[in-house]
Design a protein around this motif. Structure first.
Motif, mmCIF file in Angstrom:
data_model
loop_
_atom_site.group_PDB
_atom_site.id
_atom_site.type_symbol
_atom_site.label_atom_id
_atom_site.label_comp_id
_atom_site.label_asym_id
_atom_site.label_seq_id
_atom_site.Cartn_x
_atom_site.Cartn_y
_atom_site.Cartn_z
ATOM 1 N N ALA A 5 6.681 53.421 92.734
ATOM 2 C CA ALA A 5 7.959 53.632 93.423
ATOM 3 C C ALA A 5 8.290 52.432 94.300
ATOM 4 N N SER A 6 9.577 52.168 94.434
ATOM 5 C CA SER A 6 10.030 51.077 95.296
ATOM 6 C C SER A 6 11.430 51.380 95.800
ATOM 7 N N GLY A 7 11.847 50.664 96.850
ATOM 8 C CA GLY A 7 13.224 50.728 97.301
ATOM 9 C C GLY A 7 13.465 51.402 98.630
ATOM 10 N N GLY A 8 12.450 51.913 99.282
ATOM 11 C CA GLY A 8 12.660 52.554 100.569
ATOM 12 C C GLY A 8 12.995 51.545 101.653
ATOM 13 N N SER A 29 8.847 62.627 77.637
ATOM 14 C CA SER A 29 8.661 63.946 77.057
ATOM 15 C C SER A 29 7.173 64.189 76.897
ATOM 16 N N PRO A 30 6.656 65.299 77.318
ATOM 17 C CA PRO A 30 7.270 66.571 77.674
ATOM 18 C C PRO A 30 7.420 66.830 79.181
ATOM 19 N N TYR A 31 7.413 65.767 79.969
ATOM 20 C CA TYR A 31 7.374 65.962 81.411
ATOM 21 C C TYR A 31 8.754 66.120 82.036
ATOM 22 N N VAL A 32 8.781 66.821 83.136
ATOM 23 C CA VAL A 32 9.902 66.827 84.064
ATOM 24 C C VAL A 32 9.626 65.704 85.055
ATOM 25 N N VAL A 33 10.526 64.729 85.115
ATOM 26 C CA VAL A 33 10.278 63.567 85.970
ATOM 27 C C VAL A 33 11.362 63.488 87.034
ATOM 28 N N GLY A 34 11.001 62.981 88.180
ATOM 29 C CA GLY A 34 12.006 62.860 89.220
ATOM 30 C C GLY A 34 11.423 62.558 90.579
ATOM 31 N N TRP A 35 12.159 62.968 91.600
ATOM 32 C CA TRP A 35 11.859 62.598 92.971
ATOM 33 C C TRP A 35 11.651 63.818 93.858
ATOM 34 N N TYR A 36 10.709 63.660 94.770
ATOM 35 C CA TYR A 36 10.400 64.654 95.779
ATOM 36 C C TYR A 36 10.312 63.921 97.113
ATOM 37 N N ARG A 37 10.339 64.660 98.203
ATOM 38 C CA ARG A 37 10.203 64.013 99.500
ATOM 39 C C ARG A 37 9.442 64.910 100.469
ATOM 40 N N GLN A 38 8.839 64.264 101.457
ATOM 41 C CA GLN A 38 8.123 64.989 102.498
ATOM 42 C C GLN A 38 8.601 64.491 103.849
ATOM 43 N N PRO A 39 9.475 65.257 104.508
ATOM 44 C CA PRO A 39 9.913 64.874 105.849
ATOM 45 C C PRO A 39 8.765 64.991 106.844
ATOM 46 N N VAL A 91 9.097 60.510 103.405
ATOM 47 C CA VAL A 91 8.431 59.716 102.383
ATOM 48 C C VAL A 91 8.858 60.287 101.034
ATOM 49 N N TYR A 92 9.379 59.435 100.194
ATOM 50 C CA TYR A 92 9.881 59.849 98.890
ATOM 51 C C TYR A 92 8.838 59.504 97.824
ATOM 52 N N TYR A 93 8.582 60.474 96.960
ATOM 53 C CA TYR A 93 7.601 60.317 95.896
ATOM 54 C C TYR A 93 8.257 60.557 94.549
ATOM 55 N N CYS A 94 7.923 59.741 93.583
ATOM 56 C CA CYS A 94 8.288 60.097 92.222
ATOM 57 C C CYS A 94 7.122 60.867 91.612
ATOM 58 N N GLY A 95 7.450 61.760 90.700
ATOM 59 C CA GLY A 95 6.437 62.614 90.116
ATOM 60 C C GLY A 95 6.758 62.996 88.691
ATOM 61 N N ALA A 96 5.742 63.417 87.978
ATOM 62 C CA ALA A 96 5.888 63.884 86.601
ATOM 63 C C ALA A 96 5.130 65.190 86.469
ATOM 64 N N ALA A 97 5.831 66.213 85.967
ATOM 65 C CA ALA A 97 5.244 67.544 85.893
ATOM 66 C C ALA A 97 5.497 68.157 84.524
ATOM 67 N N LEU A 98 4.556 68.915 84.052
ATOM 68 C CA LEU A 98 4.814 69.769 82.898
ATOM 69 C C LEU A 98 5.702 70.916 83.383
ATOM 70 N N PRO A 99 6.634 71.395 82.549
ATOM 71 C CA PRO A 99 7.559 72.445 82.983
ATOM 72 C C PRO A 99 6.836 73.650 83.576
ATOM 73 N N GLY A 100 7.296 74.082 84.733
ATOM 74 C CA GLY A 100 6.722 75.255 85.377
ATOM 75 C C GLY A 100 5.546 74.961 86.290
ATOM 76 N N TRP A 106 1.704 61.474 90.575
ATOM 77 C CA TRP A 106 2.536 61.070 91.699
ATOM 78 C C TRP A 106 2.525 59.557 91.846
ATOM 79 N N GLY A 107 3.668 59.018 92.291
ATOM 80 C CA GLY A 107 3.696 57.642 92.739
ATOM 81 C C GLY A 107 3.130 57.553 94.149
ATOM 82 N N GLN A 108 3.091 56.370 94.695
ATOM 83 C CA GLN A 108 2.426 56.152 95.980
ATOM 84 C C GLN A 108 3.288 56.531 97.172
ATOM 85 N N GLY A 109 4.563 56.798 96.968
ATOM 86 C CA GLY A 109 5.429 57.156 98.088
ATOM 87 C C GLY A 109 6.092 55.943 98.697
ATOM 88 N N THR A 110 7.351 56.106 99.069
ATOM 89 C CA THR A 110 8.085 55.041 99.743
ATOM 90 C C THR A 110 8.864 55.668 100.899
#
Length: 116
Positions: A5-8, A29-39, A91-100, A106-110
């Protein structure tokens, strides 16, 4: 498997930031990919993800302000964040998950800091 991850950074309220996450060692595929955050002092939460069918899913607090996109050829996922507010500080993290499931990878967080 590696997520990078980058860009924070630091931005004033009302400003914009763009986060990028590159994926290596796995197929989208077959992952759900995207962004999460931890305030600060809170649990990790969903920001925006792509389902396996390509549809985007957003957390309620970011709808209309954040946009997720992806480049399949570059195996990257982008989060464009507009009209940032102090509550977006996290801190924003990118992640990849199997559905459900919660993300297996996880990425390293930015860190994103929005000043008022």
């Amino acid at each position: 498997v590696q997520l990078q991850a980058s860009g924070g950074g630091l931005v004033q309220a009302g400003g914009s930031l763009r986060l990028s996450c590159s994926f290596s060692g796995l197929m989208f595929s077959p992952y759900v990919v995207g962004w999460y955050r931890q305030p600060p002092g809170k649990e990790r939460e969903l920001v925006a993800t792509f389902a396996r069918d390509g549809s985007a899913n957003y957390g309620d607090s970011v709808k209309g302000r954040f946009t997720i996109s992806r480049d399949n050829a570059k195996k990257s996922v982008i989060l464009q964040m507009n009209v940032l507010i102090p509550e977006d500080t996290a801190v924003y993290y990118c992640g990849a998950a199997l559905p459900g499931f919660t993300p297996q990878y996880w990425g390293q967080g930015t860190l994103v800091t929005v000043s008022s």
